[in-house]
Design an enzyme around this catalytic site. Structure first.
Site, PDB file in Angstrom:
ATOM      1  N   GLU A 105      -0.746   4.034 -10.863  1.00  0.00           N
ATOM      2  CA  GLU A 105      -2.078   3.981 -10.265  1.00  0.00           C
ATOM      3  C   GLU A 105      -2.197   5.137  -9.280  1.00  0.00           C
ATOM      4  OE1 GLU A 105      -3.007   0.254  -8.460  1.00  0.00           O
ATOM      5  OE2 GLU A 105      -2.635  -0.899 -10.272  1.00  0.00           O
TER       6      GLU A 105
ATOM      7  N   ASP B 233      -8.822  -1.432   1.726  1.00  0.00           N
ATOM      8  CA  ASP B 233      -7.460  -0.984   1.969  1.00  0.00           C
ATOM      9  C   ASP B 233      -7.052  -1.168   3.419  1.00  0.00           C
ATOM     10  OD1 ASP B 233      -6.763   0.050  -0.653  1.00  0.00           O
ATOM     11  OD2 ASP B 233      -8.363   1.495  -0.314  1.00  0.00           O
TER      12      ASP B 233
END
Length: 279
Positions: free
Chosen positions: A55, A66
């Protein structure tokens, strides 16, 4: 590139690993963190270190899902010149030497919208991208990009969380291809970890609704946790822990040191050994 109707690299990789009796290790790192050359060197080393699926984070100024570590990684990447087009160029450079390992871009919708959806899907596929995780495009808004992604053979990977109830789950999964990304905790990345008990309850609930592989992410930091997640599901995603290894290897100005690439790849090897039962 994957062409519509072909089996994707992602499907092939998960099927191959299932046949060999083990789960996948999926590794996440931010493109251009801390600089283009170091990022490419790490990327090229990941398959040999044991990453089954890679990824790549696309830097964005407001990465709301995040945690602090990946937010700082995005800041470092943007400072070193990261853009969506340069991230695609990074994938092309990787693909010049490596054709087998699936690549998934993970990021937010705004850079794609700015790039142009049709152009992005064409360019991503021709660059060697296999799948997309667009964290702020829910299935209800999938028609924003799903037709273009599908037309270019790109898997659209959806996030499923503990808060995704049984009424909504089938709709989310119906819009998913490649694999299901199970967000094992509520909240942002890298802040805490799910318990084995919660995972053991949740993964069978999801499996009742899909035949797709399930990868567990958010909160997996150690080799032991990765091995456990890959055994309970079909794969373990490790991101923040690797971003932290990279960060800790940098000098006071945030620049790579001679051992930065090795330290990151050593951490991946330790995770891969655990997932493969070699530790």
């Amino acid at each position: 590139m994957n062409r519509p109707g072909q089996t994707s690299r992602i499907a092939e990789r998960f099927a191959s690993l299932k046949a060999s009796g083990r789960g996948a290790l999926l590794t996440y790192l931010q493109a251009y963190d801390p600089d283009p050359a170091t990022s490419l060197a790490i990327l090229r080393g990941l398959p040999g270190a044991g990453a089954d699926v890679i990824e790549i984070g696309v830097a964005f100024t407001d990465p709301m899902a995040d945690g602090p570590a990946i937010q700082l990684a995005a800041q470092r990447a943007l400072k070193s010149g990261a853009t969506l087009s340069r991230t695609l160029a990074l994938v092309r450079d990787f693909r010049a030497e490596e054709q087998a390992t699936p690549i998934v871009l993970m990021g937010y919708y705004n850079p794609i919208l700015s790039y142009g959806i049709d152009r992005f899907c064409i360019d991503a596929a021709s660059s060697g991208v296999d799948g997309l995780i667009i964290v702020d495009v829910p299935p209800e808004e999938a028609d924003e990009i799903e037709p273009q992604a599908k037309a270019n053979g790109l898997d659209l990977i959806r996030l499923v969380a503990p808060t995704t109830d049984d009424a909504r789950l089938p709709g989310v999964l119906a819009a998913t291809s490649g694999f299901v990304y199970y967000v094992s905790i509520t909240g942002i990345t890298g802040t805490r970890s799910a318990t084995r008990e919660s995972l053991a309850a949740e993964i069978p609930r999801i499996r009742r609704h899909t035949d797709l592989p399930i990868a567990i992410g958010f909160g997996i930091r150690t080799p032991a946790q990765a091995a456990e997640a890959a055994a309970i599901a079909d794969g373990a995603v490790v991101g923040t822990a690797l971003v932290d290894v990279l960060k800790d290897s940098l000098d006071e100005q945030g620049r790579a040191k001679p051992d930065t690439v090795r330290r990151v790849l050593d951490a991946v090897r330790a995770l891969a050994d655990a997932v493969r039962g070699n530790s």
